[in-house]
Design a protein around this motif. Structure first.
Motif, short mmCIF file in Angstrom:
data_model
loop_
_atom_site.label_atom_id
_atom_site.label_comp_id
_atom_site.label_asym_id
_atom_site.label_seq_id
_atom_site.Cartn_x
_atom_site.Cartn_y
_atom_site.Cartn_z
N GLU A 171 -18.42 -2.04 34.96
CA GLU A 171 -18.76 -3.46 34.94
C GLU A 171 -17.61 -4.23 34.30
OE1 GLU A 171 -23.24 -4.20 34.39
OE2 GLU A 171 -22.85 -2.39 33.21
N PRO A 172 -17.57 -5.55 34.46
CA PRO A 172 -16.43 -6.33 33.95
C PRO A 172 -16.16 -6.15 32.46
CG PRO A 172 -17.71 -7.66 35.46
CD PRO A 172 -18.48 -6.38 35.27
N HIS A 173 -17.20 -5.91 31.68
CA HIS A 173 -17.00 -5.80 30.23
C HIS A 173 -16.59 -4.39 29.79
CE1 HIS A 173 -21.21 -4.50 30.81
NE2 HIS A 173 -20.95 -3.67 29.81
N ASP A 174 -16.60 -3.43 30.70
CA ASP A 174 -16.29 -2.04 30.33
C ASP A 174 -14.79 -1.86 30.13
OD1 ASP A 174 -18.94 -1.15 30.46
OD2 ASP A 174 -18.82 -0.79 32.61
N GLU A 175 -14.42 -1.26 29.02
CA GLU A 175 -13.02 -0.98 28.70
C GLU A 175 -12.66 0.43 29.14
OE1 GLU A 175 -10.62 -2.88 27.08
OE2 GLU A 175 -11.94 -4.63 27.17
N ARG A 176 -11.58 0.54 29.92
CA ARG A 176 -11.16 1.85 30.41
C ARG A 176 -10.43 2.65 29.33
NH1 ARG A 176 -8.20 1.32 36.11
NH2 ARG A 176 -7.97 3.54 35.72
N LEU A 177 -10.49 3.96 29.48
CA LEU A 177 -9.78 4.87 28.61
C LEU A 177 -8.36 5.09 29.12
CD1 LEU A 177 -12.69 7.46 28.36
CD2 LEU A 177 -11.99 5.88 26.53
N ASP A 178 -7.43 5.30 28.18
CA ASP A 178 -6.05 5.60 28.57
C ASP A 178 -5.91 7.06 29.01
OD1 ASP A 178 -4.69 3.03 27.92
OD2 ASP A 178 -5.52 3.48 25.95
N ALA A 179 -6.73 7.92 28.44
CA ALA A 179 -6.73 9.34 28.80
C ALA A 179 -8.03 9.95 28.28
CB ALA A 179 -5.52 10.06 28.21
N ILE A 180 -8.34 11.14 28.78
CA ILE A 180 -9.49 11.89 28.28
C ILE A 180 -9.03 13.31 27.99
CG2 ILE A 180 -11.84 12.68 28.74
CD1 ILE A 180 -10.57 10.10 31.07
N ALA A 181 -9.34 13.80 26.79
CA ALA A 181 -9.04 15.17 26.40
C ALA A 181 -10.34 15.97 26.39
CB ALA A 181 -8.38 15.22 25.02
N THR A 182 -10.34 17.08 27.12
CA THR A 182 -11.49 17.98 27.14
C THR A 182 -11.01 19.41 26.94
OG1 THR A 182 -11.50 18.61 29.48
CG2 THR A 182 -12.48 16.46 28.92
N ASP A 183 -11.96 20.33 26.89
CA ASP A 183 -11.61 21.74 26.77
C ASP A 183 -10.88 22.25 28.01
OD1 ASP A 183 -14.48 23.09 28.21
OD2 ASP A 183 -14.43 21.04 27.50
N ALA A 184 -11.02 21.57 29.14
CA ALA A 184 -10.36 22.01 30.37
C ALA A 184 -8.96 21.44 30.53
CB ALA A 184 -11.21 21.63 31.58
N GLY A 185 -8.60 20.46 29.70
CA GLY A 185 -7.27 19.87 29.82
C GLY A 185 -7.29 18.37 29.60
N LEU A 186 -6.23 17.73 30.07
CA LEU A 186 -6.08 16.28 29.94
C LEU A 186 -6.28 15.60 31.27
CD1 LEU A 186 -2.93 15.84 27.68
CD2 LEU A 186 -5.17 14.83 27.25
N ILE A 187 -6.93 14.45 31.23
CA ILE A 187 -7.04 13.60 32.40
C ILE A 187 -6.33 12.29 32.06
CG2 ILE A 187 -8.60 12.32 33.91
CD1 ILE A 187 -10.66 14.54 33.38
N CYS A 188 -5.31 11.95 32.82
CA CYS A 188 -4.56 10.72 32.62
C CYS A 188 -4.72 9.84 33.85
CB CYS A 188 -3.09 11.02 32.35
SG CYS A 188 -2.80 12.00 30.88
N PRO A 189 -5.62 8.87 33.78
CA PRO A 189 -5.88 8.02 34.96
C PRO A 189 -4.63 7.29 35.42
CG PRO A 189 -7.55 7.69 33.26
CD PRO A 189 -6.46 8.50 32.64
N ALA A 190 -4.48 7.18 36.73
CA ALA A 190 -3.35 6.42 37.29
C ALA A 190 -3.60 4.94 37.10
CB ALA A 190 -3.20 6.75 38.77
N GLU A 191 -2.52 4.19 36.91
CA GLU A 191 -2.62 2.74 36.82
C GLU A 191 -3.06 2.17 38.16
OE1 GLU A 191 -1.55 0.52 34.26
OE2 GLU A 191 -1.12 2.08 32.81
N ASP A 192 -3.93 1.16 38.11
CA ASP A 192 -4.35 0.50 39.37
C ASP A 192 -3.19 -0.31 39.94
OD1 ASP A 192 -6.86 1.54 39.34
OD2 ASP A 192 -7.77 -0.15 38.29
#
Length: 201
Positions: free
Chosen positions: A180-201
């Protein structure tokens, strides 16, 4: 009372799915996952000496943060914890030394949030390690519905560069989380399986 929107109803059902996956993890799996997630988080954070990094005290089955806190302190970071002042307001952050007794502050639903005492110095973090109920590969996050981190990130990002690192078990990843418009995106997510680094829109 306002009726719930389709997005809010969808979020509630997705949250239930992700939290059920998290609850199904046994203790050995949780302990190993916390160590691996901490190593992945530090790989993404890089040099943290002199930075203020906000972590969280786990509640309700969240991934343990002790392994990450130990690594952060060994790398020279100042560790802070969030403090909930009241519903509908941004979080406050206070420095915390391991071993210092935490006190309860109000939290989402029936939970209270362990937080540093009022005597601990208030700080503005450079990095927020963010708890979550669910996430997707685009950096969208589902919290617990109270909006504390969305409000806080919006406020901090207006003032300075602040990085937000989601921190969770890999089983909490979903194919898509509605944003939703008020939701702030994460720069990355760290989990036990590794790193997720979202691509810039």
């Amino acid at each position: 009372m306002r009726p719930l929107t389709d997005a809010q109803l969808d979020k509630a059902s997705l949250r239930t799915v992700a939290l059920a996956r998290r609850a199904a993890l046994d203790l050995p799996a949780r302990e190993g996952a916390a160590e691996r997630a901490a190593a992945h988080a530090m790989a993404w954070l890089g040099e943290v000496k002199g930075e203020v990094v906000s972590v969280f005290a786990p509640i309700g089955g969240e991934i343990a943060t002790d392994p990450l806190i130990q690594r952060l302190r060994a790398a020279g970071a100042d560790v802070a914890l969030p403090v909930v002042l009241e519903a509908g307001k941004p979080l406050l952050f206070r420095l915390w030394e391991p071993g210092e007794e935490l006190v309860p502050s109000i939290g989402p639903g029936r939970f209270s949030i362990p937080a540093p005492p009022e005597t601990a110095p208030a700080v503005s973090p450079d990095v927020l390690v963010v708890p979550l109920a669910a996430f997707d590969a685009r950096g969208n996050r589902l919290g617990y519905g109270a909006g504390f981190y969305d409000r806080t990130l919006c406020l901090l990002r207006r003032a300075k560069r602040v990085e937000a690192l989601g921190y969770a078990f890999a089983v909490q990843e979903l194919d898509a989380v509605p944003a939703e418009p008020h939701d702030e995106r994460l720069d990355a997510i760290a989990t036990d399986a590794g790193l997720i680094c979202p691509a810039e829109d």
